[in-house]
Design an enzyme around this catalytic site. Structure first.
Site, mmCIF file in Angstrom:
data_model
loop_
_atom_site.group_PDB
_atom_site.id
_atom_site.type_symbol
_atom_site.label_atom_id
_atom_site.label_comp_id
_atom_site.label_asym_id
_atom_site.label_seq_id
_atom_site.Cartn_x
_atom_site.Cartn_y
_atom_site.Cartn_z
ATOM 1 N N THR A 67 6.260 0.635 2.295
ATOM 2 C CA THR A 67 7.290 1.370 3.037
ATOM 3 C C THR A 67 6.587 2.343 3.975
ATOM 4 O OG1 THR A 67 8.811 1.239 1.173
ATOM 5 C CG2 THR A 67 9.280 2.908 2.843
ATOM 6 N N LYS B 118 15.159 -0.241 5.773
ATOM 7 C CA LYS B 118 14.765 0.463 4.551
ATOM 8 C C LYS B 118 14.969 1.985 4.710
ATOM 9 C CE LYS B 118 12.236 1.390 0.796
ATOM 10 N NZ LYS B 118 12.560 1.045 -0.549
ATOM 11 N N LYS C 223 9.331 10.992 0.020
ATOM 12 C CA LYS C 223 8.543 10.259 1.024
ATOM 13 C C LYS C 223 9.471 9.526 2.004
ATOM 14 C CE LYS C 223 5.910 6.085 1.705
ATOM 15 N NZ LYS C 223 5.487 4.796 1.203
ATOM 16 N N LEU D 145 0.833 -1.205 0.000
ATOM 17 C CA LEU D 145 0.000 0.000 0.000
ATOM 18 C C LEU D 145 0.866 1.254 0.000
ATOM 19 C CD1 LEU D 145 -2.400 -1.526 2.634
ATOM 20 C CD2 LEU D 145 -2.989 -1.035 0.244
ATOM 21 N N PRO D 146 0.281 2.421 -0.333
ATOM 22 C CA PRO D 146 1.117 3.619 -0.494
ATOM 23 C C PRO D 146 1.839 4.068 0.785
ATOM 24 C CG PRO D 146 -1.013 3.931 -1.560
ATOM 25 C CD PRO D 146 -1.104 2.640 -0.793
HETATM 26 P P1 NAD Z 1 0.925 2.619 -5.922
HETATM 27 O O1 NAD Z 1 0.289 3.880 -5.467
HETATM 28 O O2 NAD Z 1 1.214 2.399 -7.366
HETATM 29 O O3 NAD Z 1 0.041 1.360 -5.434
HETATM 30 C C1 NAD Z 1 -0.648 1.283 -4.203
HETATM 31 C C2 NAD Z 1 -1.970 0.563 -4.456
HETATM 32 O O4 NAD Z 1 -2.665 0.422 -3.206
HETATM 33 C C3 NAD Z 1 -2.911 1.349 -5.387
HETATM 34 O O5 NAD Z 1 -3.244 0.533 -6.501
HETATM 35 C C4 NAD Z 1 -4.114 1.680 -4.512
HETATM 36 O O6 NAD Z 1 -5.340 1.659 -5.216
HETATM 37 C C5 NAD Z 1 -4.044 0.555 -3.477
HETATM 38 N N1 NAD Z 1 -4.779 0.864 -2.259
HETATM 39 C C6 NAD Z 1 -4.717 1.975 -1.495
HETATM 40 N N2 NAD Z 1 -5.569 1.875 -0.444
HETATM 41 C C7 NAD Z 1 -6.178 0.665 -0.568
HETATM 42 C C8 NAD Z 1 -7.183 -0.010 0.193
HETATM 43 N N3 NAD Z 1 -7.732 0.547 1.274
HETATM 44 N N4 NAD Z 1 -7.583 -1.234 -0.215
HETATM 45 C C9 NAD Z 1 -7.051 -1.796 -1.321
HETATM 46 N N5 NAD Z 1 -6.097 -1.210 -2.087
HETATM 47 C C10 NAD Z 1 -5.682 0.019 -1.720
HETATM 48 O O7 NAD Z 1 2.272 2.471 -5.058
HETATM 49 P P2 NAD Z 1 3.545 1.553 -5.407
HETATM 50 O O8 NAD Z 1 4.499 2.302 -6.269
HETATM 51 O O9 NAD Z 1 3.057 0.209 -5.816
HETATM 52 O O10 NAD Z 1 4.228 1.467 -3.961
HETATM 53 C C11 NAD Z 1 3.700 0.667 -2.920
HETATM 54 C C12 NAD Z 1 4.636 0.765 -1.719
HETATM 55 O O11 NAD Z 1 5.924 0.304 -2.087
HETATM 56 C C13 NAD Z 1 4.806 2.201 -1.187
HETATM 57 O O12 NAD Z 1 4.847 2.161 0.214
HETATM 58 C C14 NAD Z 1 6.145 2.625 -1.781
HETATM 59 O O13 NAD Z 1 6.809 3.594 -0.967
HETATM 60 C C15 NAD Z 1 6.901 1.310 -1.788
HETATM 61 N N6 NAD Z 1 7.960 1.214 -2.802
HETATM 62 C C16 NAD Z 1 7.750 1.673 -4.069
HETATM 63 C C17 NAD Z 1 8.773 1.570 -5.009
HETATM 64 C C18 NAD Z 1 8.580 2.052 -6.442
HETATM 65 O O14 NAD Z 1 9.566 2.162 -7.167
HETATM 66 N N7 NAD Z 1 7.339 2.319 -6.870
HETATM 67 C C19 NAD Z 1 10.011 0.997 -4.651
HETATM 68 C C20 NAD Z 1 10.179 0.498 -3.367
HETATM 69 C C21 NAD Z 1 9.141 0.617 -2.444
#
Ligand code: NAD
Length: 298
Positions: A96, A171, A246, A65-66
């Site tokens: 994260t 992390k 973030k 999740l975000p």
């Molecule tokens: P994203 O925003 O693309 O995906 C998050 C998903 O969670 C979305 O599809 C959203 O609809 C869903 N969501 C939110 N609330 C919800 C709920 N109540 N029920 C069901 N689904 C729900 O984010 P991301 O890029 O996939 O990143 C996810 C996590 O990984 C974050 O914490 C980010 O910091 C971490 N991260 C991201 C990256 C990257 O390169 N994108 C790298 C390492 C870590």
């Protein structure tokens, strides 16, 4: 194994696909119906809420999740996972978030009879697609061993960092250093070039001297030094500036909670805040080098 997956965004969707490829059954949900439909086409069972995932036969549930607010809503909210899930189901949060929030949710899960691991990742969307993520895992050793084969379907490097929250600690500490070292590499490269040196020659000297670091030798921010890095393609792809911002915010907040100074981290956070405020949130984080150039274009 039957696995639940909540959060099918940029990271979660490819991770979930790798679980399907490894032969696991999946019950998955996201706020985006399109994201759920796309995964259902690949073979997952579509669920319309975290509660529906909890009511499936899943023996293990992964969330991606975000931010902490979403994690708390999904786990602790009314009708959320902990209200609905059977005791004994292993919960793994790969989002994260700050370590103290991770510990709070893990304690609530334990009180409900559910073991929980925090397992944030590094490796970005490319690593998620390739199944080559690094997992930094916090929680009990026996739960880590239970989770390891599942995490191995999504990642290559799976590290037990200690008790609950310590995956997030690892992390946050790593990305604090990464943000600071990228700014350092950008500053040194910009100064050297402004003083008349060729960027490739300068990078070669740094990378065989004591200034060498990942931000310089593997991901150099100066265009023309390395091929196949974001600096070689207008800073597209890679790790977005708003995600680095973030993570630096998480480091500052975690530091505040334990009264530990993060002086360079706070400065790095402000530099990324400035750059993101200029509209560069979607650029790779090595684009921070543009702050060192009058026209914002090295
Ligand atoms: P994203 O925003 O693309 O995906 C998050 C998903 O969670 C979305 O599809 C959203 O609809 C869903 N969501 C939110 N609330 C919800 C709920 N109540 N029920 C069901 N689904 C729900 O984010 P991301 O890029 O996939 O990143 C996810 C996590 O990984 C974050 O914490 C980010 O910091 C971490 N991260 C991201 C990256 C990257 O390169 N994108 C790298 C390492 C870590």
């Amino acid at each position: 194994m039957h696995i639940g997956f909540i959060g099918l965004g940029n990271m979660g969707a490819p991770m979930a696909r790798n679980l399907l490829k490894a032969g696991h059954r999946l019950s998955a949900c996201d706020l985006s119906a399109a994201a759920v439909a796309a995964l259902a086409e690949a073979g997952a069972s579509a669920c319309d809420s975290p509660a529906a995932v909890a009511h499936s036969e899943a023996k293990l549930i992964v969330t991606m999740l975000p931010a902490a607010a979403h994690v708390k809503a999904v786990y602790l909210g009314e009708g959320g996972l902990l209200e609905q899930v059977r005791p004994g189901v292993l919960l793994i949060d790969s989002s994260t978030i700050d370590p103290l929030s991770a510990r709070e949710v893990a304690a609530a899960a334990r009180a409900h009879g559910n073991p929980m691991l925090d397992a944030p990742v590094s490796g970005g969307t490319a690593g998620a697609a390739a199944g080559s993520l690094t997992f930094m895992v916090g929680g009990a050793a026996e739960d880590f061993e239970r989770a390891r084969p599942i995490l191995a379907a999504m990642g290559k490097n799976i590290v037990h960092c200690g008790d609950a929250g310590n995956g997030q600690v690892a992390k946050v500490a790593n990305n604090l250093l990464l943000g600071i070292s990228m700014i350092g590499a950008a500053e040194a490269m910009s100064l050297g070039v402004a003083l008349g040196m060729d960027a490739r020659v300068l990078a070669g000297v740094i990378n065989s001297s004591s200034g060498r670091c990942w931000s310089s030798d593997t991901y150099n921010p100066f265009p023309g030094v390395l091929d196949d890095v974001p600096a070689a393609r207008g800073y597209s792809g890679g790790f977005r500036c708003d995600l680095m911002l973030k993570d630096l915010g998480l480091a500052s907040e975690a530091a505040r909670q334990v009264g530990q100074p993060v002086i360079l981290g706070a400065l790095a956070q402000q530099l990324y805040q400035t750059f993101v405020g200029q509209g560069h949130e979607a650029l790779d984080f090595s684009a921070i080098i543009r702050l060192y150039n009058k026209d914002n274009h090295p």
